[in-house]
Design an enzyme around this catalytic site. Structure first.
Site, PDB file in Angstrom:
ATOM      1  N   ARG A   6     -73.485  -3.646 -22.204  1.00 22.03           N
ATOM      2  CA  ARG A   6     -72.606  -3.088 -23.248  1.00 22.03           C
ATOM      3  C   ARG A   6     -72.731  -1.575 -23.402  1.00 22.03           C
ATOM      4  NH1 ARG A   6     -74.567  -7.652 -25.853  1.00 22.03           N
ATOM      5  NH2 ARG A   6     -73.085  -9.381 -25.815  1.00 22.03           N
ATOM      6  N   LYS A  28     -63.184   9.370 -19.978  1.00 17.95           N
ATOM      7  CA  LYS A  28     -62.303   8.322 -19.443  1.00 17.95           C
ATOM      8  C   LYS A  28     -62.968   7.760 -18.185  1.00 17.95           C
ATOM      9  CE  LYS A  28     -57.569   9.435 -20.784  1.00 17.95           C
ATOM     10  NZ  LYS A  28     -56.249   9.822 -20.273  1.00 17.95           N
ATOM     11  N   GLU A  78     -54.767  20.936 -11.012  1.00 17.50           N
ATOM     12  CA  GLU A  78     -55.198  20.541 -12.368  1.00 17.50           C
ATOM     13  C   GLU A  78     -55.643  21.765 -13.174  1.00 17.50           C
ATOM     14  OE1 GLU A  78     -54.839  17.525 -13.614  1.00 17.50           O
ATOM     15  OE2 GLU A  78     -54.868  16.106 -11.930  1.00 17.50           O
ATOM     16  N   LYS A 135     -60.452  21.541 -21.980  1.00 19.05           N
ATOM     17  CA  LYS A 135     -60.552  20.080 -22.071  1.00 19.05           C
ATOM     18  C   LYS A 135     -61.403  19.691 -23.280  1.00 19.05           C
ATOM     19  CE  LYS A 135     -60.543  15.754 -19.949  1.00 19.05           C
ATOM     20  NZ  LYS A 135     -60.423  14.936 -18.769  1.00 19.05           N
ATOM     21  N   GLU A 180     -56.951   9.497 -26.960  1.00 13.70           N
ATOM     22  CA  GLU A 180     -55.558   9.710 -26.555  1.00 13.70           C
ATOM     23  C   GLU A 180     -54.552   9.037 -27.495  1.00 13.70           C
ATOM     24  OE1 GLU A 180     -54.814   9.835 -22.257  1.00 13.70           O
ATOM     25  OE2 GLU A 180     -52.770   9.200 -22.657  1.00 13.70           O
ATOM     26  N   ARG A 226     -54.183  14.518 -26.529  1.00 18.12           N
ATOM     27  CA  ARG A 226     -54.789  14.299 -25.202  1.00 18.12           C
ATOM     28  C   ARG A 226     -53.737  13.896 -24.159  1.00 18.12           C
ATOM     29  NH1 ARG A 226     -60.689  11.729 -23.651  1.00 18.12           N
ATOM     30  NH2 ARG A 226     -60.445  12.040 -21.411  1.00 18.12           N
ATOM     31  N   ASN A 237     -51.644  14.698 -19.361  1.00 12.75           N
ATOM     32  CA  ASN A 237     -50.897  13.936 -18.348  1.00 12.75           C
ATOM     33  C   ASN A 237     -49.647  14.680 -17.880  1.00 12.75           C
ATOM     34  OD1 ASN A 237     -52.711  11.791 -18.546  1.00 12.75           O
ATOM     35  ND2 ASN A 237     -51.628  10.962 -20.328  1.00 12.75           N
ATOM     36  N   HIS A 295     -47.949  14.025 -14.597  1.00 10.87           N
ATOM     37  CA  HIS A 295     -48.594  12.850 -14.015  1.00 10.87           C
ATOM     38  C   HIS A 295     -47.666  11.653 -13.844  1.00 10.87           C
ATOM     39  CE1 HIS A 295     -52.158  15.201 -14.443  1.00 10.87           C
ATOM     40  NE2 HIS A 295     -52.957  14.231 -14.121  1.00 10.87           N
ATOM     41  N   HIS A 334     -47.516   9.905 -10.415  1.00 10.81           N
ATOM     42  CA  HIS A 334     -47.851   8.491 -10.159  1.00 10.81           C
ATOM     43  C   HIS A 334     -46.736   7.801  -9.380  1.00 10.81           C
ATOM     44  CE1 HIS A 334     -51.016   8.306 -13.591  1.00 10.81           C
ATOM     45  NE2 HIS A 334     -51.464   8.870 -12.506  1.00 10.81           N
ATOM     46  N   HIS A 348     -54.170  13.252  -5.400  1.00  9.26           N
ATOM     47  CA  HIS A 348     -53.650  13.207  -6.765  1.00  9.26           C
ATOM     48  C   HIS A 348     -53.147  14.588  -7.224  1.00  9.26           C
ATOM     49  CE1 HIS A 348     -53.250  11.954 -10.879  1.00  9.26           C
ATOM     50  NE2 HIS A 348     -54.113  12.857 -11.274  1.00  9.26           N
TER      51      HIS A 348
HETATM   52  P1  NAD Z   1     -62.761  11.874  -4.696  1.00 11.21           P
HETATM   53  O1  NAD Z   1     -63.832  11.493  -5.619  1.00 11.21           O
HETATM   54  O2  NAD Z   1     -62.194  10.827  -3.814  1.00 11.21           O
HETATM   55  O3  NAD Z   1     -63.267  13.072  -3.798  1.00 11.21           O
HETATM   56  C1  NAD Z   1     -62.413  13.594  -2.826  1.00 11.21           C
HETATM   57  C2  NAD Z   1     -63.073  13.583  -1.433  1.00 11.21           C
HETATM   58  O4  NAD Z   1     -63.989  14.663  -1.335  1.00 11.21           O
HETATM   59  C3  NAD Z   1     -63.868  12.332  -1.121  1.00 11.21           C
HETATM   60  O5  NAD Z   1     -63.702  12.025   0.247  1.00 11.21           O
HETATM   61  C4  NAD Z   1     -65.296  12.767  -1.383  1.00 11.21           C
HETATM   62  O6  NAD Z   1     -66.223  12.025  -0.637  1.00 11.21           O
HETATM   63  C5  NAD Z   1     -65.266  14.192  -0.947  1.00 11.21           C
HETATM   64  N1  NAD Z   1     -66.207  15.087  -1.581  1.00 11.21           N
HETATM   65  C6  NAD Z   1     -66.534  15.128  -2.882  1.00 11.21           C
HETATM   66  N2  NAD Z   1     -67.290  16.189  -3.135  1.00 11.21           N
HETATM   67  C7  NAD Z   1     -67.466  16.823  -1.976  1.00 11.21           C
HETATM   68  C8  NAD Z   1     -68.152  18.013  -1.615  1.00 11.21           C
HETATM   69  N3  NAD Z   1     -68.753  18.782  -2.511  1.00 11.21           N
HETATM   70  N4  NAD Z   1     -68.142  18.364  -0.313  1.00 11.21           N
HETATM   71  C9  NAD Z   1     -67.491  17.621   0.615  1.00 11.21           C
HETATM   72  N5  NAD Z   1     -66.795  16.510   0.321  1.00 11.21           N
HETATM   73  C10 NAD Z   1     -66.789  16.130  -0.966  1.00 11.21           C
HETATM   74  O7  NAD Z   1     -61.505  12.502  -5.456  1.00 11.21           O
HETATM   75  P2  NAD Z   1     -61.357  13.502  -6.709  1.00 11.21           P
HETATM   76  O8  NAD Z   1     -60.142  14.280  -6.423  1.00 11.21           O
HETATM   77  O9  NAD Z   1     -62.615  14.197  -7.033  1.00 11.21           O
HETATM   78  O10 NAD Z   1     -61.072  12.510  -7.915  1.00 11.21           O
HETATM   79  C11 NAD Z   1     -59.927  11.696  -7.952  1.00 11.21           C
HETATM   80  C12 NAD Z   1     -60.171  10.589  -8.926  1.00 11.21           C
HETATM   81  O11 NAD Z   1     -60.434  11.137 -10.206  1.00 11.21           O
HETATM   82  C13 NAD Z   1     -59.001   9.648  -9.088  1.00 11.21           C
HETATM   83  O12 NAD Z   1     -59.454   8.331  -8.989  1.00 11.21           O
HETATM   84  C14 NAD Z   1     -58.480   9.931 -10.483  1.00 11.21           C
HETATM   85  O13 NAD Z   1     -57.928   8.798 -11.088  1.00 11.21           O
HETATM   86  C15 NAD Z   1     -59.731  10.369 -11.174  1.00 11.21           C
HETATM   87  N6  NAD Z   1     -59.494  11.229 -12.349  1.00 11.21           N
HETATM   88  C16 NAD Z   1     -60.099  10.889 -13.498  1.00 11.21           C
HETATM   89  C17 NAD Z   1     -59.928  11.659 -14.628  1.00 11.21           C
HETATM   90  C18 NAD Z   1     -60.642  11.304 -15.886  1.00 11.21           C
HETATM   91  O14 NAD Z   1     -60.381  11.924 -16.914  1.00 11.21           O
HETATM   92  N7  NAD Z   1     -61.546  10.353 -15.858  1.00 11.21           N
HETATM   93  C19 NAD Z   1     -59.154  12.820 -14.565  1.00 11.21           C
HETATM   94  C20 NAD Z   1     -58.545  13.149 -13.366  1.00 11.21           C
HETATM   95  C21 NAD Z   1     -58.735  12.355 -12.247  1.00 11.21           C
HETATM   96  N1  GLY Z   2     -57.331  13.554 -17.204  1.00 13.87           N
HETATM   97  C1  GLY Z   2     -56.702  13.074 -18.378  1.00 13.87           C
HETATM   98  C2  GLY Z   2     -57.628  12.894 -19.518  1.00 13.87           C
HETATM   99  O1  GLY Z   2     -58.805  13.103 -19.415  1.00 13.87           O
HETATM  100  O2  GLY Z   2     -57.195  12.507 -20.566  1.00 13.87           O
END
Ligand code: NAD
Ligand code: GLY
Length: 367
Positions: A123, A145, A187, A229, A239, A243, A247, A250, A254, A267
């Site tokens: 939990r 998130k 972003e 942020k 949200e 918040r 998006n 987005h 999407h 993305h």
């Molecule tokens: P990712 O985590 O897939 O990383 C991108 C690529 O880079 C991967 O292949 C990873 O292995 C590689 N990598 C990471 N760091 C590296 C480094 N320092 N050197 C070399 N390679 C490296 O993708 P991302 O763009 O970081 O994140 C995308 C995800 O984040 C999506 O799933 C999206 O939904 C999520 N997201 C979440 C929020 C949130 O608020 N929680 C906000 C925006 C995006």
């Molecule tokens: N990336 C969108 C949020 O954190 O709300």
């Protein structure tokens, strides 16, 4: 010139606050980790690209604190319930109790997945975000998130669960592939458009430095994004209101990601196109001064982002996909539109015709 290298930022929420440490070399900084990890088991979750690069650095910084490791295959396709289950199995196997800390070492995929595991194991246990992509440093690691994907939709299974701390080592960006770095910049630009016109202008003036990943400019960029942020999340953690502005672009993104099978766009790349289309729509509806879309497109283009709408995705098909998006509500498609640079708002009054026209205009402009 700002030559600051270390930033101690903070996320303040009704239930408490947590630090965001930002600086070069922090993954290897024993003091930063010591202040972040209370007694209890530690599980570091990372991916197959990041672990070979940074796991040893973190383990060395932890000194004689034992840490268990779980390395998952890299990539969005592994942000699944099956991977979440692997984290659960590992936590059970190591005998993790409620005082355990999970460390997410990687990009947004690992952050979201490990965060969701932390939200659900017993939990809820502590977790620390150690983001290694620009996108995760400026957005995903901050704000709580967490989620995994379901075949029926991205981030469909998730929870709000705030990290105990965020450790951003800007040097990790040195190994980040250029394409990933640029996707993160999309972003970054988003914060300027939705709420910080001064930051947008500041970015416009530093395109070369950003493209060259000039250390101080990148550090200040991350700090300004985290502050933006932090302000948004402090005002609206779950949200219910402001918040949603995060998006921006987005819903269009999407649709592009879904219709291209999640393997064409990163993305951030899809978000870049989505932001320009959303602004075009705002202009066409007379809600935004003419010229904003061109200005946003100019900055994104200068930062190396392609803004072409794909010829094989029709505006009608995109509209259908958007209408299916989980952010769509019964009372009309919910979109974030712009009144100008630095001023975004939630709108539910765009018709199918408006949306299709904006996509078609953008398609023609980028053909
Ligand atoms: P990712 O985590 O897939 O990383 C991108 C690529 O880079 C991967 O292949 C990873 O292995 C590689 N990598 C990471 N760091 C590296 C480094 N320092 N050197 C070399 N390679 C490296 O993708 P991302 O763009 O970081 O994140 C995308 C995800 O984040 C999506 O799933 C999206 O939904 C999520 N997201 C979440 C929020 C949130 O608020 N929680 C906000 C925006 C995006
Ligand atoms: N990336 C969108 C949020 O954190 O709300």
């Amino acid at each position: 010139m700002n030559d600051q290298t270390h930033y101690n930022l903070e996320i303040c929420l009704p239930a408490g606050r947590y630090p965001v440490h930002l600086g070069p070399g922090l993954l290897g900084d024993a003091e930063t980790w010591a202040g972040t990890l209370p007694p209890g088991k530690i599980l570091i979750v990372s991916d197959s690209n990041v672990a070979p690069l940074y796991l040893d650095t973190v383990k060395q910084a932890l000194g004689d604190r034992p840490a268990e490791i779980l390395v998952l295959p890299a990539g969005e396709t592994h942000k699944t319930v099956a991977s979440w289950n692997q984290v659960m199995d590992k936590l059970v196997e190591i005998g993790a109790l409620r005082d355990a800390t999970l460390v997410a070492l990687g990009g947004g995929v690992i952050g979201d997945l490990a965060g969701f595991a932390a939200a659900t194991y017993m939990r809820g246990i502590r977790f620390v975000q150690a983001p290694t992509t620009l996108l995760a440093q400026v957005d995903a690691s901050v704000g709580g998130k967490t989620a995994v994907n379901h075949p029926a939709g991205k981030n469909l299974v998730g929870a709000f669960h705030q990290p105990a701390a965020v450790i951003i080592d800007s040097e990790t960006l040195n190994t980040l592939p250029l394409r990933e770095y640029r996707a993160g910049l999309a972003e970054v630009v988003k914060y300027g458009v939705i709420r910080d016109p001064g930051f947008f202008e500041w970015l416009e003036q530093r395109v070369d430095a950003l493209n060259e990943r000039e250390v101080h400019v990148v550090l200040e960029t991350i700090a300004r994004c985290v502050r933006n942020k932090a302000d948004v999340v402090a005002e609206d953690e779950k949200e219910h209101g402001v918040r949603a502005l995060l998006n921006f672009g987005h819903t269009f993104a999407h649709a592009l990601e879904t219709l291209s099978g999640y393997n064409r766009y990163l993305h951030g790349e899809a978000v870049a196109i989505g932001m320009v289309v959303a602004t075009t729509l705002s202009e066409q509806r007379g809600l935004c001064a003419l010229g904003c879309a061109t200005r946003i497109a100019g900055l994104l283009d200068a930062l190396g982002l392609s803004l072409d709408w794909p010829a094989e995705i029709s505006a009608e098909a995109a509209w259908e996909a958007m209408a299916m998006d989980k952010k769509a509500l019964d009372s009309g498609l919910r979109l974030i539109l712009a009144k100008g640079i630095g001023d975004a708002f939630v709108d539910q009054s765009s018709s199918q015709h408006d949306i299709v026209r904006a996509i078609e205009t953008h398609t023609a402009a980028t053909a």
